[in-house]
Scaffold this motif. Structure first.
Motif, mmCIF file in Angstrom:
data_model
loop_
_atom_site.group_PDB
_atom_site.id
_atom_site.type_symbol
_atom_site.label_atom_id
_atom_site.label_comp_id
_atom_site.label_asym_id
_atom_site.label_seq_id
_atom_site.Cartn_x
_atom_site.Cartn_y
_atom_site.Cartn_z
ATOM 1 N N GLU A 260 13.012 26.105 -128.227
ATOM 2 C CA GLU A 260 12.641 26.958 -129.353
ATOM 3 C C GLU A 260 11.164 27.342 -129.279
ATOM 4 O OE1 GLU A 260 13.049 29.378 -132.446
ATOM 5 O OE2 GLU A 260 14.666 28.348 -131.355
ATOM 6 N N ARG B 132 10.882 30.139 -126.876
ATOM 7 C CA ARG B 132 11.371 31.395 -127.465
ATOM 8 C C ARG B 132 10.313 32.005 -128.397
ATOM 9 N NH1 ARG B 132 16.843 28.906 -128.101
ATOM 10 N NH2 ARG B 132 18.204 29.929 -126.566
ATOM 11 N N GLN B 133 9.707 31.157 -129.194
ATOM 12 C CA GLN B 133 8.672 31.653 -130.112
ATOM 13 C C GLN B 133 7.482 32.211 -129.345
ATOM 14 O OE1 GLN B 133 7.768 28.413 -132.775
ATOM 15 N NE2 GLN B 133 9.792 28.462 -133.751
ATOM 16 N N GLU C 29 8.418 35.621 -128.135
ATOM 17 C CA GLU C 29 8.376 36.588 -129.230
ATOM 18 C C GLU C 29 6.934 36.977 -129.572
ATOM 19 O OE1 GLU C 29 9.931 36.992 -133.880
ATOM 20 O OE2 GLU C 29 10.536 35.268 -132.626
#
Length: 732
Positions: free
Chosen positions: A719, A722-723, A726
């Motif tokens: 996660e 992923r952040q 982004e």
């Protein structure tokens, strides 16, 4: 003029001889054309003798037509002979060259029509001409069980030899597939029977019915005076209904091979094999040996070979050679046996001898012999590949296809072609777990990890069905542990290692139990960050198996895993103690541990807070290491721990780039399962620190893809990546 007188007159004229020469030349051309079309298109054997008979029948027609071109009575016909002359004139009008040529053309058309009709009915499965495949009774490459031929002769080896010759003859067929020795051994073990029990007709039917196979071949040899009658029948396994029967007579035991050859060809034709491929095979007498006893010994050697008892196999091959010194395939088998026993000098001698005697083998076997010779003796890989490609082209050979794929992996760095060949080998009914795992290894090397995991699980399941294959099952579980660990599925990897440890303990292999316990402990520390759990796990394993109570040779191989585990767990003094014992004991078993020493000292230095010393040790290991992926990954991590981000990035990049180099050993999977995810994750972070957004996003994305189905405890790292992706994408 009398017929005899007229013939003598005509003999002095050129017209008769010219006609005969033209006819004989045309007949020769017709027979050559028939032979060519028969061989090229697989037309029936009866076509040539029928053509010859029809041409012989046409010969007197040509002679009479030639003679009829001379008038019999001349211009003045006596009144009393007018009616006879008219009749003779009508006969002469029929015996013209035009009619003779039309007759020959008609014969050719009739032959072509008959042959075409026969082939059409055969292909359509109509009437007695239809094959078992076109009738839907069998499918191409259906596995068939061959029962031992029944012996009705004073010599027990006659029927045995007929069985083995029949087996060898059918092995040349691309359509007929016999159940192999290893396949039958596995079935018999699951039936609770000794794999060495004779495969009589009733047992063969039981095996076929149990496995869902459609047909069984049975036969017998009967002594009739000084001759032998060899008969065979193909029967439906479920009902016992005969699907084909045939018999051949042999004038003496030496002629049995020829009889078996003819019989096998009839069976292959009836099943549905092309007559062209049947004719392409060389006669069976050149198959292996004309000695029944030598063939018996060779067959026993093959059976031992299937059971991986190479000591026993080589003994049988040597006995076969003692009985027939020109037995090429026995020399080849002996070479394989010596190679498996690490006696390479003797193996090379046997491969060379087989090559020298290859003319005594069939074309099919000759390709095997030539392939082995060039692979191991001359080391001419191009010639080796050519031999195996010819083998695969000549017949659907499972092991030929497998060996060719292996060559494309180990010598040609072409895993894509290897994948295609391994897939093809699995289409054969005699494929084994080895072929399945070879494809799985190839897929893993091509980063088709999920598909590889499915195949390894299937191989593991198949190995579990046979208690004798426990070592294969352990290897499959180990590979599954590595591949699932690579995907971040740590709990699943742990279950696979539990299977390995349990099997190792059940079969009295404590080294394996210790080794895989340290692997589980390393997972606790590396992925879960739980060093205490890791230490408890390994200490529990060591308490069950006392190092000093076991023989030296197997235990010495446990020490590298203990050194590495305790070094990474921060127990560096204990790691040093195990390393000292390893150095002392390795010499006594002739084991060079120079490379292992550098790896171990690097781990100790790194966990003692000396990253630059660790880098030096890993560089030394890199120079000695055949498996260079491991040392490169370790050195990148050491640079990272030292805060040398530029060097860390450069070496991490080298590691992930060199992964594209082909490696079929399985160690790449194992190394990657520890280092690859970390490498992508750290490269993403380091490139992010350097504000190299594109490379940071690319490496984070690879990390996320690799661990997209990771265990919940690892999800926070995914996660976070992923952040980061982004956020970096927004900045762009």
């Amino acid at each position: 003029m009398s017929g005899l007188k007229r013939l003598l007159v005509e003999a002095h004229q050129r017209s008769l001889w010219q006609a005969l020469l033209v006819y004989l030349g045309a007949s020769y051309a017709v027979l050559e054309a028939v032979t060519l079309f028969r061989d090229e298109f697989g037309l029936p054997d009866w076509l040539l003798p029928v053509a010859l008979i029809l041409l012989l029948v046409g010969l007197p027609v040509v002679v009479v037509t030639s003679l009829a071109k001379e008038e019999v009575y001349g211009d003045d016909v006596p009144e009393e002979h007018v009616e006879a002359a008219a009749e003779e004139d009508r006969r002469l009008r029929l015996l013209t060259w035009r009619n003779a040529v039309l007759g020959v053309v008609g014969v050719v058309v009739a032959l072509a029509t008959s042959a075409g009709g026969y082939m059409g009915l055969r292909a359509a499965g109509i009437g007695p001409f239809g094959t078992l495949i076109t009738k839907g009774v069998l499918e191409e490459r259906d596995r068939i069980v061959l029962a031992n031929f029944e012996n009705r002769t004073p010599d027990s080896l006659v029927a045995y030899g007929a069985t083995e010759w029949f087996r060898t003859a059918l092995s040349q067929s691309p359509v007929v597939t016999l159940a192999g020795g290893d396949y039958l051994a596995g079935v018999l073990q699951r039936m609770g029977k000794d794999p060495s029990v004779p495969m009589d007709y009733e047992l063969a039917r039981e095996v076929a019915v149990r496995q869902g196979l459609k047909a069984v071949i049975a036969g017998e040899v009967i002594a009739v005076g000084g001759s032998y009658v060899v008969s065979a029948r193909l029967v439906a396994a479920e009902t016992g209904e005969p699907l084909w029967t045939g018999s051949e007579t042999a004038q003496g035991s030496a002629a049995i091979i020829d009889a078996v050859d003819r019989l096998s060809r009839h069976l292959r034709e009836r099943v549905g094999e092309s007559l062209k491929t049947i004719r392409a095979n060389e006669p069976l007498p050149q198959v292996t040996t004309t000695s029944l006893e030598a063939l018996h010994r060779y067959s026993l050697g093959r059976q031992a070979h299937f059971r991986v008892n190479m000591v026993r196999a080589t003994a049988f091959y040597e006995e076969a050679i003692a009985l027939d010194s020109s037995f090429a395939m026995a020399y080849r088998g002996l070479g394989v046996g010596f190679q498996a026993l690490d006696q390479m000098e003797q193996a090379l001698q046997m491969y060379t001898k087989a090559y020298e005697l290859r003319e005594h083998a069939t074309l099919f076997e000759r390709y095997y012999i030539e392939g082995d010779y060039h692979w191991h003796v001359t080391e001419d890989i191009s010639a080796t590949i050519q031999a195996y490609e010819m083998l695969v082209e000549a017949s659907d050979s499972t092991w030929g296809t497998h060996n060719l794929a292996l060559l494309y992996t180990s010598e040609r760095d072409d895993p894509e072609r290897a994948e295609r060949l391994y897939r093809k080998s699995l289409e054969f009914s005699d494929s084994t777990i080895l072929h399945l795992t070879a494809l799985a290894v190839t897929l893993a090397a091509l980063d088709k990890v999920d598909e590889a995991i499915v195949l390894f699980e299937l191989a593991n399941e198949k190995a579990g069905e046979d208690e004798t294959q426990w070592q294969i099952g352990m290897a499959m579980s180990e590979r599954l542990a590595a591949l699932t660990r690579l995907r971040g599925r740590i709990a699943e990897a742990e279950r696979h290692l539990d299977d390995v440890i349990r099997t190792a303990e059940e079969h009295g292999w404590p080294v394996g139990a210790i080794r895989f316990a340290t692997e589980q402990g390393s997972m606790d520390r590396w992925f879960r960050g739980d060093t205490l759990a890791a230490l408890r796990r390994v200490e529990a394993a060591l308490s069950r198996w006392q190092l000093d109570s076991m023989p030296l040779r197997p235990w010495v191989y446990a020490y590298p895993y203990l050194v590495d585990f305790y070094a990474w767990a921060g127990q560096t003094e204990r790691a040093r103690a195990y390393l000292a014992e390893l150095e002392e004991k390795a010499d006594s078993v002739g084991w060079d541990i120079a490379e292992l020493r550098h790896h171990s000292l690097g781990h100790i230095a790194l966990n003692e807070g000396r990253p630059y010393d660790a880098i030096t040790e890993y560089e030394s290991a890199d120079r000695l290491d055949e498996d260079r992926h491991r040392a490169v990954a370790e050195r990148a991590f050491a640079y990272d721990q030292a805060g040398e981000s530029d060097s860390a990035l450069a070496v991490y990049d080298r590691y992930v780039t060199m992964r594209s180099d082909w490696d079929d050993s399985g160690w790449r999977d194992w190394n990657d399962s520890w280092w690859l995810a970390l490498a992508y994750e750290r490269m993403g972070a380091l490139y992010e620190q350097r504000s190299d957004t594109a490379k940071a996003v690319s490496n984070y994305a690879r990390f996320v893809e690799l661990w997209q189905n990771a265990d919940p405890e690892l999800k926070p790292r995914v996660e976070a990546a992923r952040q980061a992706i982004e956020a970096l994408s927004t900045e762009r």
